[in-house]
Scaffold this active site. Structure first.
Site, PDB file in Angstrom:
ATOM      1  N   TYR A  41     -31.987  29.511 -14.046  1.00  0.00           N
ATOM      2  CA  TYR A  41     -32.383  28.667 -12.909  1.00  0.00           C
ATOM      3  C   TYR A  41     -33.661  27.906 -13.238  1.00  0.00           C
ATOM      4  O   TYR A  41     -33.800  26.731 -12.904  1.00  0.00           O
ATOM      5  CB  TYR A  41     -32.590  29.514 -11.642  1.00  0.00           C
ATOM      6  CG  TYR A  41     -32.779  28.636 -10.422  1.00  0.00           C
ATOM      7  CD1 TYR A  41     -31.679  28.188  -9.704  1.00  0.00           C
ATOM      8  CD2 TYR A  41     -34.044  28.213 -10.027  1.00  0.00           C
ATOM      9  CE1 TYR A  41     -31.828  27.348  -8.617  1.00  0.00           C
ATOM     10  CE2 TYR A  41     -34.205  27.362  -8.944  1.00  0.00           C
ATOM     11  CZ  TYR A  41     -33.102  26.937  -8.237  1.00  0.00           C
ATOM     12  OH  TYR A  41     -33.257  26.096  -7.173  1.00  0.00           O
ATOM     13  N   PHE A  60     -30.308  -4.551  -8.482  1.00  0.00           N
ATOM     14  CA  PHE A  60     -29.118  -3.728  -8.648  1.00  0.00           C
ATOM     15  C   PHE A  60     -28.847  -3.064  -7.296  1.00  0.00           C
ATOM     16  O   PHE A  60     -29.780  -2.738  -6.565  1.00  0.00           O
ATOM     17  CB  PHE A  60     -29.244  -2.692  -9.775  1.00  0.00           C
ATOM     18  CG  PHE A  60     -27.936  -1.982  -9.952  1.00  0.00           C
ATOM     19  CD1 PHE A  60     -26.855  -2.645 -10.513  1.00  0.00           C
ATOM     20  CD2 PHE A  60     -27.742  -0.699  -9.482  1.00  0.00           C
ATOM     21  CE1 PHE A  60     -25.611  -2.031 -10.603  1.00  0.00           C
ATOM     22  CE2 PHE A  60     -26.505  -0.076  -9.582  1.00  0.00           C
ATOM     23  CZ  PHE A  60     -25.435  -0.744 -10.145  1.00  0.00           C
ATOM     24  N   THR A  61     -27.563  -2.863  -6.990  1.00  0.00           N
ATOM     25  CA  THR A  61     -27.152  -2.421  -5.654  1.00  0.00           C
ATOM     26  C   THR A  61     -27.934  -1.193  -5.152  1.00  0.00           C
ATOM     27  O   THR A  61     -28.573  -1.238  -4.102  1.00  0.00           O
ATOM     28  CB  THR A  61     -25.642  -2.120  -5.652  1.00  0.00           C
ATOM     29  OG1 THR A  61     -25.352  -1.240  -6.740  1.00  0.00           O
ATOM     30  CG2 THR A  61     -24.828  -3.406  -5.825  1.00  0.00           C
ATOM     31  N   ASP A 118     -36.363   0.046 -14.827  1.00  0.00           N
ATOM     32  CA  ASP A 118     -35.014   0.602 -14.773  1.00  0.00           C
ATOM     33  C   ASP A 118     -34.469   0.533 -16.195  1.00  0.00           C
ATOM     34  O   ASP A 118     -34.017  -0.511 -16.665  1.00  0.00           O
ATOM     35  CB  ASP A 118     -34.150  -0.205 -13.803  1.00  0.00           C
ATOM     36  CG  ASP A 118     -32.718   0.325 -13.747  1.00  0.00           C
ATOM     37  OD1 ASP A 118     -32.333   1.111 -14.634  1.00  0.00           O
ATOM     38  OD2 ASP A 118     -31.977  -0.064 -12.824  1.00  0.00           O
ATOM     39  N   LYS A 153     -25.284   5.729 -18.871  1.00  0.00           N
ATOM     40  CA  LYS A 153     -24.993   4.513 -19.628  1.00  0.00           C
ATOM     41  C   LYS A 153     -25.485   4.675 -21.063  1.00  0.00           C
ATOM     42  O   LYS A 153     -24.866   5.375 -21.849  1.00  0.00           O
ATOM     43  CB  LYS A 153     -25.652   3.305 -18.945  1.00  0.00           C
ATOM     44  CG  LYS A 153     -24.924   2.833 -17.693  1.00  0.00           C
ATOM     45  CD  LYS A 153     -25.296   3.611 -16.483  1.00  0.00           C
ATOM     46  CE  LYS A 153     -24.835   2.951 -15.202  1.00  0.00           C
ATOM     47  NZ  LYS A 153     -25.094   3.798 -14.031  1.00  0.00           N
ATOM     48  N   ARG A 195     -18.158  -8.138  -8.764  1.00  0.00           N
ATOM     49  CA  ARG A 195     -19.615  -8.261  -8.668  1.00  0.00           C
ATOM     50  C   ARG A 195     -19.883  -9.614  -8.046  1.00  0.00           C
ATOM     51  O   ARG A 195     -20.235 -10.584  -8.717  1.00  0.00           O
ATOM     52  CB  ARG A 195     -20.278  -8.163 -10.047  1.00  0.00           C
ATOM     53  CG  ARG A 195     -20.211  -6.791 -10.693  1.00  0.00           C
ATOM     54  CD  ARG A 195     -21.263  -5.805 -10.246  1.00  0.00           C
ATOM     55  NE  ARG A 195     -20.941  -5.028  -9.075  1.00  0.00           N
ATOM     56  CZ  ARG A 195     -21.410  -3.806  -8.820  1.00  0.00           C
ATOM     57  NH1 ARG A 195     -22.193  -3.189  -9.677  1.00  0.00           N
ATOM     58  NH2 ARG A 195     -21.125  -3.182  -7.705  1.00  0.00           N
ATOM     59  N   PHE A 249     -18.948  -2.288  -1.345  1.00  0.00           N
ATOM     60  CA  PHE A 249     -17.961  -2.558  -2.405  1.00  0.00           C
ATOM     61  C   PHE A 249     -17.222  -1.303  -2.856  1.00  0.00           C
ATOM     62  O   PHE A 249     -16.100  -1.382  -3.329  1.00  0.00           O
ATOM     63  CB  PHE A 249     -18.647  -3.232  -3.609  1.00  0.00           C
ATOM     64  CG  PHE A 249     -19.783  -2.428  -4.181  1.00  0.00           C
ATOM     65  CD1 PHE A 249     -21.067  -2.544  -3.659  1.00  0.00           C
ATOM     66  CD2 PHE A 249     -19.576  -1.552  -5.230  1.00  0.00           C
ATOM     67  CE1 PHE A 249     -22.113  -1.797  -4.176  1.00  0.00           C
ATOM     68  CE2 PHE A 249     -20.613  -0.800  -5.757  1.00  0.00           C
ATOM     69  CZ  PHE A 249     -21.885  -0.918  -5.221  1.00  0.00           C
TER      70      PHE A 249
END
Ligand code: PLI
Length: 458
Positions: free
Chosen positions: A73, A125-126, A216, A259, A383, A450
């Site tokens: 943990y 970005f969303t 980001d 990514k 998009r 979306f």
């Protein structure tokens, strides 16, 4: 000189069979999914270009690392490996792991934003923008104009327009701008990179006003590869060196490790500021889990640490970005309208140019993604106006200049032959474009519509 081709720097050890439905079955599957490719079952998809997020093939070393998971943990060995990797490869001092990128966005937005603040960014970005808004800020797009023009061949469409940034500072005051949101690469612009020259100038300006930079870094190694290929003075630097240099010009970072970092799940918040670290370590316990696992299993952190090291290898990026460019070149040669130059994680089809007879209220990009699936079982992503959501004040659709369909290439998953099949289908859909009818939205969820919106054919 004789032609010398390049090839992927790996061979395939395990395969996953694909199946292709008949055209009739695909038509039914698409209608059942409300003409939203997010609502298709993956089993009904032939080549899945929905996203490059969490869809990478892991290496044998990463899979071996999964067996070394220390599932304690607290204080897992894999956390310390990940922490050291983030410090060594990325150069940030403090690490708070999260289950994926948006959890880190939530924390940094809550920590740095006061209601009434403004967040300038190189496009949006969303999820990033939504978390900024939920924390009380207004997002302001300060990307260069070229980013909104699919035909501009400007090589660094991720650059920030310093005049736009300065104008915002002059208008609202630096004390209302806690940070600049800077993404490598810019997803919504077509996977376009920012240049180091621009980032250095942004650093200088923000330093003058005491404004932070939140990076980001979801596709930072891909951005670094583009700098190596295109920016003067970086041809002899490695991707790893360029990644370090980019990060050194920023204060905090959010990462979707799904990514660049080649894992199926994972993310983190990294920072050089001990106060932000202290707050994030407190907050992560409420939303994700203890600060040494942040919603991840030990094995996930191990796979991420190994994936980060693989992601900054030059030969990996050459093949990864090279495959995307290969698909893009096939389409450009056939006259298909795409965002130029080709970005790093996908090829973006210009749906407005496919369907000049459809208005944005008829959802051209949503239509194109549906038509492509029906044609060949290739799944892509809208998009455009659906992704852009509604204006909070007026309740009207936001109408982005770019109305795109993204063919997103998972890392190390598909072959050149798959890319050929995709290109042939896109070309066919383009040739039949004038017959396409648009869509009507019949269900709209409140957040990030979306993902779950449903449509009917007009
Ligand atoms: O999907 P997350 O929560 O791990 O990460 C969110 C996120 C943040 N920034 C950027 C630039 C992204 O591309 C991103 C996620 N992108 C997705 C899911 C995509 O399909 O592009």
């Amino acid at each position: 000189m004789k032609k010398r081709s390049w090839a992927e720097p790996y061979k395939i050890k395990m395969v996953e069979p694909l199946r292709m439905l008949s055209k009739k079955e695909r038509e039914k599957a698409m209608a059942d999914a409300g003409y939203n490719t997010f609502l298709l079952r993956s089993e009904d998809v032939y080549i899945d270009l929905l996203t490059d997020s969490g869809t990478s093939a892991m290496s044998d070393r990463q899979w071996a690392g999964m067996m070394l998971g220390d599932e304690a943990y607290a204080g897992s060995r894999n956390f310390y490996h990940l922490e050291k990797t983030v410090q060594d490869i990325y150069g940030y001092k403090h690490l708070v792991p999260t289950h994926q990128g948006r959890a880190a966005e939530h924390m940094i937005s809550r920590i740095l934003i006061k209601p009434g603040d403004y967040i300038p960014g190189n496009m949006y970005f969303t999820t990033t923008k939504l978390h900024q808004e939920l924390a009380g800020a207004k997002f302001v797009d300060v990307i260069v104009d070229e980013a909104h023009d699919p035909n501009s061949e400007y090589p660094f469409k991720g650059d920030i327009d310093l005049n736009k940034l300065q104008a915002l500072i002059d208008k609202v005051g630096a004390d209302k701008i806690p940070y600049v949101a800077m993404a490598t690469t810019v997803n919504m612009a077509g996977g376009q990179p920012i240049s180091l020259k621009n980032l250095k100038a942004v650093r200088e300006l923000t330093k003058k006003y005491g404004i932070d930079i939140v990076h980001d870094m979801t596709r930072v190694a891909e951005n670094a590869y583009m700098i190596q290929q295109k920016e003067e003075g970086y041809q002899d630097k490695t991707v790893a060196e360029i990644v370090k240099e980019i990060n050194s010009l920023t204060d905090h970072a959010t990462m979707s490790a799904k990514k660049d970092a080649l894992v199926n799940i994972g993310g983190f918040l990294a920072t050089n500021d001990p106060r932000v670290f202290e707050e994030a370590r407190n907050m992560v316990v409420v939303y994700e889990g203890l600060h040494t696992y942040g919603g991840l299993a030990g094995r996930d952190m191990e796979a991420m640490a190994i994936g980060i090291k693989e992601s900054v290898m030059d030969e990996h990026q050459k093949a990864r970005v090279g495959q995307v460019q290969y698909l893009g070149d096939l389409l450009i040669k056939s006259g298909v309208p795409v965002v130029k130059p080709i970005g790093t994680h996908g090829v973006f089809l210009d749906a407005k140019a496919f369907y000049p007879h459809l208005s944005q209220d008829e959802f051209p990009a949503q239509t194109l993604a549906a038509e492509l699936y029906i044609d060949s079982g290739v799944r892509a992503m809208e998009r455009g106006v659906v992704s852009a959501g509604r204006n909070k004040e007026t309740g009207q659709h936001n109408y982005p200049k770019l109305e795109l369909v993204r063919l997103t290439i998972p890392r190390r998953v598909y072959t050149q032959a798959h890319m050929d099949v995709v290109a042939e289908s896109v070309i066919d859909v383009f040739e039949n474009a004038k017959n396409a009818r648009g869509l009507k939205m019949i269900y709209e969820p409140k957040y990030l519509r979306f993902f779950q919106a449903r449509f009917e054919k007009l």
